[in-house]
Design a protein around this motif. Structure first.
Motif: not given
Length: 137
Positions: A89-108
């Protein structure tokens, strides 16, 4: 083919897996930890972490042990990613997951190794991405 392996714990199995797969396909290994839990079987980070999120190549190199670096070799694509804590439930973790998602979009393909509540965050943020899951024991 570009594959991201995200290891939530169990670095002792994720590191050899990534090394073996990298002989055949383009693999990047992301070792994830929390700022309040920086020890995980073969990983033990005793240095102060500057910030959460994706660490630079230089910081990753600084934090990894000499044994891991020797095993993987100089140019192996490995990065550390630090979550704020282990809470879903940590808002900071949700923001970090969003940043990780942006990185992972480049992988198949995204290969998740281990388990952590933030996996659900990543999956919710990337509903159409191909995922492979490996659950340890």
């Amino acid at each position: 083919m570009k594959v991201a392996i995200i290891s939530y714990g169990h670095a002792d199995s994720a590191i050899p897996l990534a090394k073996a797969l990298n002989k055949h396909i383009n693999v990047t290994l992301f070792l994830t930890l929390a700022l309040n839990k920086t020890k995980n079987n073969v990983l033990e980070i005793n240095q102060p972490i500057i910030k959460s999120g994706l660490q630079t190549k230089q910081a990753t190199n600084q934090y990894l042990s000499a044994e891991i670096k020797q095993y993987l070799g100089e140019d192996f694509p490995i990065r550390l990613f630090f979550y704020h804590n282990l809470k879903f439930k940590s808002i900071k973790n949700w923001i970090l997951s969003l940043k990780l998602r942006n990185i992972l979009q480049h992988y198949e393909i995204i290969h998740i190794n281990g388990q952590n509540a933030t996996i659900f965050q990543i999956k919710l943020l990337m509903p159409f991405k191909k995922f492979v899951y490996t659950i340890h024991d």
